[in-house]
Design an enzyme around this catalytic site. Structure first.
Site, short mmCIF file in Angstrom:
data_model
loop_
_atom_site.label_atom_id
_atom_site.label_comp_id
_atom_site.label_asym_id
_atom_site.label_seq_id
_atom_site.Cartn_x
_atom_site.Cartn_y
_atom_site.Cartn_z
N PRO A 391 0.82 -1.20 0.12
CA PRO A 391 0.04 -0.11 0.17
C PRO A 391 0.77 1.15 -0.12
O PRO A 391 1.36 1.61 1.19
CB PRO A 391 -0.77 -0.21 1.17
CG PRO A 391 -0.08 -0.91 2.18
CD PRO A 391 0.71 -1.96 1.43
N ASP A 565 5.59 2.65 2.62
CA ASP A 565 4.79 1.46 2.84
C ASP A 565 3.70 1.79 4.02
O ASP A 565 4.24 1.80 5.02
CB ASP A 565 5.49 0.18 3.12
CG ASP A 565 4.65 -1.04 3.18
OD1 ASP A 565 3.58 -1.02 3.59
OD2 ASP A 565 5.22 -2.22 2.94
N HIS A 566 2.46 1.84 3.66
CA HIS A 566 1.65 2.34 4.88
C HIS A 566 1.39 1.31 5.94
O HIS A 566 0.91 1.67 6.77
CB HIS A 566 0.32 2.84 4.40
CG HIS A 566 -0.44 3.88 5.20
ND1 HIS A 566 -0.24 4.04 6.20
CD2 HIS A 566 -1.22 4.77 4.67
CE1 HIS A 566 -1.00 5.04 6.82
NE2 HIS A 566 -1.49 5.50 6.00
N ARG A 567 1.79 0.10 5.60
CA ARG A 567 1.73 -0.95 6.44
C ARG A 567 2.64 -0.70 7.77
O ARG A 567 2.71 -1.17 8.77
CB ARG A 567 1.96 -2.31 6.02
CG ARG A 567 1.07 -2.63 4.94
CD ARG A 567 1.36 -4.21 4.25
NE ARG A 567 2.54 -3.76 3.47
CZ ARG A 567 3.26 -4.70 2.92
NH1 ARG A 567 2.76 -6.04 2.77
NH2 ARG A 567 4.33 -4.64 2.32
N ILE A 569 4.65 2.65 7.78
CA ILE A 569 4.97 3.98 8.16
C ILE A 569 3.57 4.66 8.00
O ILE A 569 2.71 4.29 7.36
CB ILE A 569 5.99 4.52 7.09
CG1 ILE A 569 7.29 3.70 7.26
CG2 ILE A 569 6.16 6.05 7.22
CD1 ILE A 569 8.26 3.94 6.04
#
Ligand code: CAO
Length: 593
Positions: A391, A565-567, A569
């Site tokens: 993501p 990476d929104h998982r 950060i």
């Protein structure tokens, strides 16, 4: 031991076909019926099996060779029972398919009419039955390619069946919505057995002898037929027309973007080769399909590297290796990971995308085709996976590099004689190391449910090369000065362009920088280089008016694009990272703090 020449058997109406795969090599032991080569015409692909068991002493063809009935495929030393049978093989008489191989023209006499196609113009429930599939009895269903509710096109393959000698696909004799599926994997089928019931059937042409769904491949052809669908020829308008001879150019299973039907099949008249594929089946020969089935490899997830995108055995092996090494997961396993709470491997699953549009570009104007360099194919696969599975979010910011650029230019002047040119990218690497130290989650990787935080600082940089994008890695950038980084970067960039980078020189990066500064542009959204969790994209700096509280000042501004990476950060962290980077680039003395 008898020496036997194995020759191309009667392959129907095909005059000359190209060898697209050679499946055996000198020294190999082959069994009777083992596929030796795959050949392809503009209408069909098929495998040529061995008529004799033995040890291959010489392969007489190679990929690209043109062969026809009677061409020698290979020479082997016959063994066992085959030896006695092969006595005649010493002569010029080809040792053809073990299965009886009536000539295509003789087949119609034994071909029944379409088992269940309704009369022309009639619409309503239609039973689709197993057509005459030649000499085969009790064939096993090995694949069911459709499900209730599917909109079925005429000629669309419904199931794959396999005997001990061949596999073939059974197509639908009509179009409509599938309301009942009457078979499952493992069922044994014979001619006339019910496969499915369709409703809302559009009018098929009047059935003729051996018509759609019933065209019997002569057993020899069915045996050699790769995806030997019993499709009817395109322009069969009377019973006199030989039903086993494809007659429509560009025919074949358009869902695969390439013709793969057995000699028996060509699309019906009026078939539109430009229409979007239904995406039902990947393009692969039966032996590759069987191989993939045995390994449980989902062929539809593989991008074929063979001619016309055909999936080869090597593609299946490479896919398996990638999955086994953990570098990728199948959609099924990714879906499981997603269902079990995320982490590496989630996302990208169950996308339910429609098939890639298949367009006959030549219809719109002249075109030419080029093979893609290997590196481009590899990086494409990696980029695609990363883009689908991570993501991504991208933050854009600007750094005032007026002073830094002045320093860089003066440094280069002072060091002109050293031959080392300090580039902005080297400063960016150094600044990134400082930012990675301050925000350690940017220097991490996901490993299942855990985050691996790295205490080393290896930085990759994207290099544009004639063969495609490569990412050399400079190690231990925290321990190196800007001059040394510049020098190593120059050397690695040259190696990349010369195609001389070793795998070690491209591995182990913590963070990657992609600089388009030398080329142009403002901002872009770089794709993260997994298993890293962020990447910095940099574009061309421009002098802009910047308000200093009293007046506008001309400042050299560098556009920064940070994808993360929104998982791992969050947006706030990313904004801080970018802001910190900009601060350092604005006043490089901060690196020392
Ligand atoms: N703003 C303005 N000018 C810049 C700049 C920037 N951000 N970055 C570099 N330049 C200038 C350089 O100063 C140099 O100018 P001079 O020749 O006058 O000194 C010129 O642009 C060319 O620089 P360069 O590209 O040779 O050197 P580099 O260190 O900036 O980059 C490398 C090296 C290997 C990264 C680069 O050659 C390259 O391949 N870039 C493409 C990367 C890429 O394709 N990224 C996209 C990946 S996603 O598809």
């Amino acid at each position: 031991m008898a020496t036997v020449e194995v020759k191309v058997p009667d392959i129907g109406d095909f005059d000359e076909v190209s060898v697209i795969e050679v499946l055996v090599a000198a020294g190999d032991m082959v069994d009777i019926e083992q596929s030796l080569i795959t050949v392809e015409s503009d209408k069909a692909s098929m495998e040529i099996p061995s008529s004799t068991a033995g040890k291959v002493t010489e392969v007489k063809v190679q990929v690209g060779s043109k062969v026809r009935e009677g061409s020698v495929v290979l020479v082997l030393e016959a063994q066992g029972d085959a030896e006695s049978k092969a006595g005649a093989g010493k002569s010029d008489e080809p040792q053809k398919a073990a299965a009886p191989s009536p000539s295509p023209a003789s087949a119609p006499s034994s071909a029944p009419s379409a088992p269940s196609a309704p009369p022309s113009g009639k619409s309503g429930p239609v039973e689709i039955k197993v057509p005459d599939i030649g000499d085969f009895k009790d064939v096993s269903v090995i694949e069911v390619l459709v499900k209730p509710g599917d909109a079925i096109e005429k000629e669309q393959s419904l199931i794959t069946v396999e005997s001990d000698k061949a596999s073939m696909e059974i197509p639908s004799s009509a179009a409509g919505k599938l309301t009942e599926l009457k078979v499952k994997v493992g069922d044994k089928l014979n001619i006339g057995d019910l496969i499915a019931v369709l409703e809302g059937v559009s009018s098929p042409p009047p059935p003729v002898e051996g018509a759609v769904g019933s065209a019997p491949p002569p057993s020899g052809e069915a045996r050699v037929g790769a995806a030997a669908s019993a499709q009817a020829p395109a322009s069969r308008s009377s019973a006199a027309a030989p039903p086993l001879q494809p007659s429509a150019a560009g025919g074949g299973r358009q869902t695969e973007g390439v013709a793969t039907v057995a000699p028996a099949g060509a699309p019906p008249a009026g078939h539109d080769p430009t229409k979007a594929p239904t995406g039902k089946l990947p393009h692969a020969s039966p032996s590759v399909r069987k191989f993939a089935r045995e390994l449980g490899v989902p062929l539809e997830e593989i991008n074929g590297c063979g001619p016309k995108g055909r999936i080869t055995q090597e593609d299946v092996q490479n896919f398996t290796k990638t999955v086994m090494s953990g570098a990728a997961s199948t959609k099924a396993s990714a879906a499981k990971a997603a269902a079990s709470g995320g982490g590496v491997g989630d996302g990208g699953a169950g996308l339910g995308l429609i098939a890639w549009p298949k367009v006959d570009f030549d219809k719109f104007g002249p075109t030419e085709r080029k093979d893609r360099p290997r590196i481009k194919k590899i990086s494409a696969a990696n980029l695609h996976r990363n883009w689908v599975m991570i993501p991504h979010v991208t933050n854009h910011d600007d750094a005032d590099i007026t002073d830094l650029e002045a320093f860089r230019v003066s440094t280069n002047k002072e060091n002109e004689k050293s031959g080392i040119k300090v580039t902005m990218l080297a400063f960016l690497i150094k600044a990134s190391v400082a930012a990675l130290k301050k925000f350690p989650e940017f220097n991490s990787s996901l490993d299942g449910e855990q985050l691996v935080l790295k205490n080393y600082f290896h930085i990759g940089f994207a290099a544009d090369t004639p063969n495609g994008l490569m990412v050399p890695v400079i190690r231990d950038c925290d321990k190196k000065g800007v001059m040394q980084i510049s020098q190593e970067m120059g050397e690695l960039a040259k190696k990349a362009r010369d195609g001389k980078l070793s795998p070690a020189e491209m591995s182990g990066a913590c963070f990657t920088i992609s600089s388009l500064g030398g080329i142009g542009g403002r901002y872009f959204t770089p794709i993260i280089n997994a298993p890293e969790v962020s990447i910095l994209g940099v574009c061309r700096s421009t002098t802009e008016p910047v308000w200093d509280g009293k007046a506008f000042q001309p400042r050299l501004m560098l556009p920064l694009s940070l994808s993360w990476d929104h998982r791992v950060i969050d947006g706030a962290g990313a904004a801080r990272f970018n802001g910190f980077l900009a601060q350092i680039l604005g006043d490089f003395r901060r690196v020392l703090l």
